[in-house]
Scaffold this motif. Sequence first.
Motif, short mmCIF file in Angstrom:
data_model
loop_
_atom_site.label_atom_id
_atom_site.label_comp_id
_atom_site.label_asym_id
_atom_site.label_seq_id
_atom_site.Cartn_x
_atom_site.Cartn_y
_atom_site.Cartn_z
N ASP A 60 16.90 24.31 34.43
CA ASP A 60 16.44 24.74 33.11
C ASP A 60 16.45 23.53 32.17
O ASP A 60 17.49 23.08 31.72
CB ASP A 60 17.39 25.84 32.60
CG ASP A 60 17.05 26.30 31.20
OD1 ASP A 60 16.09 25.78 30.60
OD2 ASP A 60 17.76 27.20 30.70
N LYS A 78 12.22 25.07 21.11
CA LYS A 78 13.41 24.43 20.50
C LYS A 78 13.00 23.25 19.63
O LYS A 78 13.21 23.26 18.43
CB LYS A 78 14.35 23.95 21.61
CG LYS A 78 14.71 25.01 22.63
CD LYS A 78 15.58 26.06 22.02
CE LYS A 78 16.06 27.06 23.05
NZ LYS A 78 16.90 28.09 22.44
N ARG A 118 7.24 32.30 21.33
CA ARG A 118 7.54 32.52 22.75
C ARG A 118 6.62 31.69 23.64
O ARG A 118 5.62 32.21 24.17
CB ARG A 118 7.45 34.01 23.14
CG ARG A 118 8.08 35.01 22.19
CD ARG A 118 9.55 34.74 21.89
NE ARG A 118 10.33 34.64 23.09
CZ ARG A 118 11.10 33.57 23.38
NH1 ARG A 118 11.19 32.54 22.55
NH2 ARG A 118 11.79 33.54 24.47
C1 PLP Z 1 19.19 26.59 27.95
C2 PLP Z 1 18.14 27.52 27.46
N1 PLP Z 1 17.10 27.79 28.24
C3 PLP Z 1 16.13 28.60 27.83
C4 PLP Z 1 16.18 29.21 26.60
C5 PLP Z 1 15.08 30.13 26.21
O1 PLP Z 1 14.18 29.50 25.40
P1 PLP Z 1 12.83 30.20 24.95
O2 PLP Z 1 12.92 30.38 23.48
O3 PLP Z 1 11.77 29.24 25.36
O4 PLP Z 1 12.74 31.49 25.68
C6 PLP Z 1 17.25 28.99 25.77
C7 PLP Z 1 17.33 29.67 24.46
O5 PLP Z 1 18.35 29.70 23.83
C8 PLP Z 1 18.26 28.12 26.21
O6 PLP Z 1 19.32 27.88 25.46
#
Ligand code: PLP
Length: 338
Positions: free
Chosen positions: A165, A196, A204
Amino acid sequence: VTDLLRLHADDVARDCDVDLAVNVAAGGPPPWLRERLQAALARLGAYPDERAAVAAVARRHGRRPEEVVLVNGAAQAFWLLAHACAPRVAVCVHPSFTEPEVALRAAGHDVRRVILPPPYALDAGAIPGEADLVVVGNPTNPTGVLHPRHTLAALCRPGRVTVVDEAFMSFVPGEPESLAAAVDPPGLVVVRSLTKLYAIPGARAGYALAPAALAGALRDQRPSWSVNALALAAIEACVGDRTYAARVAGETEAARADLLAQLRQVPGVIAHPGVANFVLAAGPGWAAISEALAERGLAVRPCRSFPGLTDEHIRLTVRDAATHRALARALAETAGAG
Ligand SMILES: Cc1ncc(COP(=O)(O)O)c(C=O)c1O
C-alpha cells in the motif's frame, strides 16, 4: 473487532477547530486541479470512460494498461482484493492502515496479524511462509516507516499475492523505495492513492498496479462505471503531475522537521519521525490525551484502533509552524503529558 478497526481520523476531527488528525494535505486541491475538475463537470452527462485515465497511469509508471485497475480511492482496492482472492492464510502487517483487514474479514477470510515492535521496521522473517496473501504499507500509516523495496520484493513469490500500500509514497521525495514500476516480483500488487497529497479525499481517486491476470480479476469485482467522471479527471491530472507533488513532498519534509522540533520540547515524548506527512508520537500518561486536546479544539488521531499501538499513541498530521507550536503548548499543559 471490525468496529474499532473502522475508526477513521475524520470521525474524530469533525467537531474540532484545528485538524491534525486527518492525514490529508491541508487546503484542498491546488487551483490547477480544481480547474480540471471544473472542466470535467461537462462530462457528467455521459457514462464515465476510463481509457484515458488508465493510459495516463500506465504511462506514469511504465506499465501496460492491462496492469492498471482504477479504484474509488485506494480503500476500494482492498475490497476488490478480498473478493478476487481466496487466501488460505491472509496476513496483515501491523501497525498499519486497518482497511485491508476489515475488507478481508468482511469477505469471510480469517486474518493473521504480524505485529511489528518499535521501531516498526519490517522483519521479513516474521511473515509466515504459508501466507498466500500479505498486506503491508509503504510508507506505513501511522508509523511513517519506509521499508526498503528489496525487502518487500523478497516477500513476493509464486502462489502468494503481496500487496504494498503506497498511499503515502508521493510524500517521499524521488520515491526511491516505490515498487509501482516493478513488473518482475510475482504476485505483487501496488496500491496508490491520490487523495492524500492532492487533498481530494472527497473525490475517491486511486489505482492498483498488478500483473495483468490479477488486475483483470480485480476489475471483475468492480461494478460497472465504478470510478466516476470527476475521479477519472482527477486521476488523469494527478498522474500527469510531477512538479506540484515534488514541491509538496519537499515542503512536507521541512514542516515535519518543525513538528518534530516542537514535539521534542514536550517532556517525555517519544516521536517516530517517519517519512510521511504525519508523525507517530507517544507519551507517559497520554491515555486520554486525544480527548484532552479535543477539548482545546485540537483534533489528533488516537491510535488505539491500530493493532500493536496503545492508548498512549497519537498520530499527528504535519501542518504549519503556528499549529505545531499550539499543539506543543497544549501537550505540555495538558494533565498527564509530563
Ligand atoms: C495507508 C492508507 N492506504 C489507503 C488509504 C485510503 O486512501 P483513499 O482515500 O485513496 O481511499 C488510507 C486512508 O487513510 C491510508 O491511510
